[in-house]
Scaffold this motif. Structure first.
Motif, PDB file in Angstrom:
ATOM      1  N   TYR A 212      42.392  32.058  12.079  1.00  0.00           N
ATOM      2  CA  TYR A 212      41.895  31.567  13.366  1.00  0.00           C
ATOM      3  C   TYR A 212      40.374  31.550  13.297  1.00  0.00           C
ATOM      4  N   ARG A 213      39.800  30.352  13.324  1.00  0.00           N
ATOM      5  CA  ARG A 213      38.363  30.219  13.136  1.00  0.00           C
ATOM      6  C   ARG A 213      37.631  30.272  14.484  1.00  0.00           C
ATOM      7  N   VAL A 214      36.662  31.158  14.594  1.00  0.00           N
ATOM      8  CA  VAL A 214      35.825  31.265  15.782  1.00  0.00           C
ATOM      9  C   VAL A 214      34.447  30.716  15.429  1.00  0.00           C
ATOM     10  N   HIS A 215      34.071  29.608  16.088  1.00  0.00           N
ATOM     11  CA  HIS A 215      32.822  28.942  15.725  1.00  0.00           C
ATOM     12  C   HIS A 215      32.007  28.499  16.921  1.00  0.00           C
ATOM     13  N   GLY A 216      32.448  28.882  18.135  1.00  0.00           N
ATOM     14  CA  GLY A 216      31.655  28.582  19.324  1.00  0.00           C
ATOM     15  C   GLY A 216      32.110  27.377  20.103  1.00  0.00           C
ATOM     16  N   LEU A 217      32.925  26.504  19.494  1.00  0.00           N
ATOM     17  CA  LEU A 217      33.419  25.321  20.190  1.00  0.00           C
ATOM     18  C   LEU A 217      34.908  25.438  20.528  1.00  0.00           C
ATOM     19  N   ASN A 218      35.514  26.589  20.197  1.00  0.00           N
ATOM     20  CA  ASN A 218      36.945  26.772  20.467  1.00  0.00           C
ATOM     21  C   ASN A 218      37.217  26.746  21.965  1.00  0.00           C
ATOM     22  N   HIS A 219      38.414  26.270  22.335  1.00  0.00           N
ATOM     23  CA  HIS A 219      38.843  26.355  23.723  1.00  0.00           C
ATOM     24  C   HIS A 219      39.172  27.787  24.104  1.00  0.00           C
ATOM     25  N   PHE A 230      36.142  31.420  33.307  1.00  0.00           N
ATOM     26  CA  PHE A 230      37.155  32.311  33.864  1.00  0.00           C
ATOM     27  C   PHE A 230      37.992  31.620  34.931  1.00  0.00           C
ATOM     28  N   ALA A 231      37.365  30.830  35.767  1.00  0.00           N
ATOM     29  CA  ALA A 231      38.119  30.116  36.795  1.00  0.00           C
ATOM     30  C   ALA A 231      39.123  29.158  36.166  1.00  0.00           C
ATOM     31  N   ARG A 232      38.715  28.476  35.093  1.00  0.00           N
ATOM     32  CA  ARG A 232      39.632  27.549  34.422  1.00  0.00           C
ATOM     33  C   ARG A 232      40.787  28.285  33.766  1.00  0.00           C
ATOM     34  N   GLU A 233      40.509  29.446  33.169  1.00  0.00           N
ATOM     35  CA  GLU A 233      41.570  30.219  32.526  1.00  0.00           C
ATOM     36  C   GLU A 233      42.545  30.786  33.553  1.00  0.00           C
ATOM     37  N   ILE A 234      42.043  31.155  34.727  1.00  0.00           N
ATOM     38  CA  ILE A 234      42.925  31.612  35.808  1.00  0.00           C
ATOM     39  C   ILE A 234      43.867  30.486  36.220  1.00  0.00           C
ATOM     40  N   ASP A 235      43.315  29.312  36.413  1.00  0.00           N
ATOM     41  CA  ASP A 235      44.139  28.165  36.798  1.00  0.00           C
ATOM     42  C   ASP A 235      45.177  27.847  35.732  1.00  0.00           C
ATOM     43  N   LEU A 236      44.766  27.905  34.462  1.00  0.00           N
ATOM     44  CA  LEU A 236      45.694  27.641  33.363  1.00  0.00           C
ATOM     45  C   LEU A 236      46.816  28.668  33.334  1.00  0.00           C
ATOM     46  N   THR A 237      46.491  29.937  33.519  1.00  0.00           N
ATOM     47  CA  THR A 237      47.507  30.995  33.494  1.00  0.00           C
ATOM     48  C   THR A 237      48.510  30.816  34.625  1.00  0.00           C
ATOM     49  N   ARG A 238      48.019  30.471  35.790  1.00  0.00           N
ATOM     50  CA  ARG A 238      48.924  30.272  36.931  1.00  0.00           C
ATOM     51  C   ARG A 238      49.857  29.093  36.692  1.00  0.00           C
ATOM     52  N   ARG A 239      49.314  28.003  36.165  1.00  0.00           N
ATOM     53  CA  ARG A 239      50.153  26.829  35.902  1.00  0.00           C
ATOM     54  C   ARG A 239      51.120  27.088  34.757  1.00  0.00           C
ATOM     55  N   PHE A 266      45.650  38.723  33.028  1.00  0.00           N
ATOM     56  CA  PHE A 266      45.292  37.884  34.169  1.00  0.00           C
ATOM     57  C   PHE A 266      44.346  38.627  35.101  1.00  0.00           C
ATOM     58  N   LEU A 267      44.584  39.913  35.297  1.00  0.00           N
ATOM     59  CA  LEU A 267      43.707  40.703  36.154  1.00  0.00           C
ATOM     60  C   LEU A 267      42.308  40.837  35.558  1.00  0.00           C
ATOM     61  N   CYS A 268      42.224  40.903  34.231  1.00  0.00           N
ATOM     62  CA  CYS A 268      40.902  40.929  33.592  1.00  0.00           C
ATOM     63  C   CYS A 268      40.150  39.628  33.862  1.00  0.00           C
ATOM     64  N   LEU A 269      40.837  38.495  33.749  1.00  0.00           N
ATOM     65  CA  LEU A 269      40.216  37.221  34.083  1.00  0.00           C
ATOM     66  C   LEU A 269      39.823  37.184  35.558  1.00  0.00           C
ATOM     67  N   ARG A 270      40.700  37.716  36.379  1.00  0.00           N
ATOM     68  CA  ARG A 270      40.494  37.671  37.830  1.00  0.00           C
ATOM     69  C   ARG A 270      39.256  38.464  38.249  1.00  0.00           C
ATOM     70  N   ILE A 271      39.093  39.674  37.705  1.00  0.00           N
ATOM     71  CA  ILE A 271      37.949  40.488  38.101  1.00  0.00           C
ATOM     72  C   ILE A 271      36.658  39.899  37.542  1.00  0.00           C
ATOM     73  N   ALA A 272      36.710  39.347  36.316  1.00  0.00           N
ATOM     74  CA  ALA A 272      35.513  38.733  35.736  1.00  0.00           C
ATOM     75  C   ALA A 272      35.078  37.516  36.553  1.00  0.00           C
ATOM     76  N   HIS A 281      35.471  31.115  41.945  1.00  0.00           N
ATOM     77  CA  HIS A 281      36.726  31.864  41.897  1.00  0.00           C
ATOM     78  C   HIS A 281      37.828  31.107  42.623  1.00  0.00           C
ATOM     79  N   PRO A 282      38.956  30.831  41.946  1.00  0.00           N
ATOM     80  CA  PRO A 282      39.971  29.943  42.515  1.00  0.00           C
ATOM     81  C   PRO A 282      41.023  30.618  43.382  1.00  0.00           C
ATOM     82  N   ILE A 283      40.958  31.935  43.560  1.00  0.00           N
ATOM     83  CA  ILE A 283      41.972  32.635  44.354  1.00  0.00           C
ATOM     84  C   ILE A 283      41.409  32.897  45.740  1.00  0.00           C
ATOM     85  N   ALA A 284      41.949  32.207  46.730  1.00  0.00           N
ATOM     86  CA  ALA A 284      41.455  32.324  48.101  1.00  0.00           C
ATOM     87  C   ALA A 284      41.696  33.727  48.646  1.00  0.00           C
TER      88      ALA A 284
END
Length: 356
Positions: A212-219, A230-239, A266-272, A281-284
């Motif tokens: 697994y290559r980490v080079h700065g452009l990874n998703h 973080f907001a995008r990752e929260i949305d992705l996890t929920r979907r 998910f909670l780590c993403l949420r608090i960050a 932050h996408p959680i109302a």
């Protein structure tokens, strides 16, 4: 006799979607071609690259199937590559990653007709291909398929490698790619990783069989902290969990509707997200109190982490909650950018069996 034996071996199809990764796609293709297995095909899908990717890919024209298409995204690239495949087992190899030569031998050694996914660890490498010393995921014990299904149904999480660290039987990919849903994502990883526990057994191989290559452009990997992600990752996890629930419903598998409240990752993403970028932050109506209450419950919920790992994640969440604003960003970086961790911290986390 040899032809008969070859015909009975499962055929491996490696599908490599590529977009502007000319620096890495050649290594990905070569790694697929170097797999020690007699029945294999490699399909490379170039998704409208504007760099010299096609020049690199065409160097392998005599050995691989090449699909060149207008830019349509990684999901469409993988679907188009899969439609051209003929294998019994499919690996979607990201064009910046690489497979190890014995990957198929290891898969066949644990072959199961009931499997919907074979997952294996990935060695983390840097942009130049040098190992960083990390592997994904970090198992302290090998999870059973029953554990994985229970964890996914109750918390929406289970220990899984990124996309290139998974191999799927053809029937399962056909099932997922043909499933009607409003979940539209940038890559097939979320569909396949989410659906697998509902559709069959998850076979885990606890050894690195890919890079697994980490080079700065990874998703999916941070080389430096980007607090807008973080907001995008929260949305992705929920979907992703919504998609899993839809698949599980067709398989008569009961799932917890509020499972993500027990999901430590998910909670780590949420608090960050809540503390660093409340404007995104996408959680109302979210709050520090609700995150703290959910985190306490999640720490008691098995989801593929050891007790020490659950305690460490809980401690990190509470540190973010109570720390001053200027200190939070540094704490979040320590969690999400492993390369920034000092050696003493990595040694301490290893001694406490939080990382390996």
């Amino acid at each position: 006799m040899q032809e008969v034996e070859l015909a009975t071996l499962p055929r491996l199809s490696v599908v490599i979607p590529n977009h502007n990764y000319a620096a890495y796609v050649g290594s990905a293709i070569r790694s697929a071609l170097d797999i020690r297995w007699p029945n294999i095909e490699v399909i490379v899908v170039d998704d409208g690259s504007t760099d010299h990717s096609l020049d690199v890919i065409n160097e392998f024209a005599d050995e691989v199937t090449i699909i060149s298409q207008a830019n349509a995204g990684q999901m469409i690239s993988c679907v188009n590559g899969f439609r051209r495949s003929s294998g019994d087992i499919i690996i979607f190899l990201d064009s910046d990653d690489a497979l190890h030569p014995d990957v198929m031998t290891e898969i066949v050694s644990v072959w199961s007709k009931a499997a919907s996914k074979y997952q294996f660890q990935m060695r983390v490498i840097d942009a130049e291909g040098k190992p960083t010393g990390n592997v994904l995921p970090q198992y302290f014990s090998c999870p059973s398929s029953e554990d994985v299904r229970k964890w996914m149904a109750t918390t929406g999480a289970y220990p899984t490698p990124p996309g290139s660290g998974n191999a799927y039987p053809k029937w399962f990919v056909e099932r997922v790619f043909g499933f009607e849903s409003d979940f539209i994502d940038r890559a097939p990883d979320s569909y396949l990783l989410a659906a697998a526990p509902a559709c069959g057994e998850i076979v885990t191989i606890t050894k690195p069989l890919a890079d697994y290559r980490v080079h700065g452009l990874n998703h999916g990997a941070f080389l430096q902290l980007d607090d807008t992600r973080f907001a995008r990752e929260i949305d992705l996890t929920r979907r992703r969990y919504k998609f899993f629930s839809e698949i599980a419903r067709t398989e008569k598998l009961p799932v917890a509707p509020d499972a993500l409240k027990s999901n430590l990752l998910f909670l780590c993403l949420r608090i960050a997200s809540f503390k660093l970028r409340p404007d995104l932050h996408p959680i109302a109506a979210d709050s520090s109190l609700s995150i703290a209450v959910d985190a306490l419950g999640a720490a008691a919920s098995p989801q593929g982490f050891s007790r020490s790992q659950r305690i460490s994640l809980l401690a990190w969440i509470f540190c973010i909650l109570i720390s001053p604003q200027y200190f939070r960003r540094a704490l979040v970086s320590l969690r999400y950018v492993p390369a920034q961790r000092p050696k003493w911290l990595r040694a301490l986390l290893g001694r406490l069996r939080i990382i390996r």
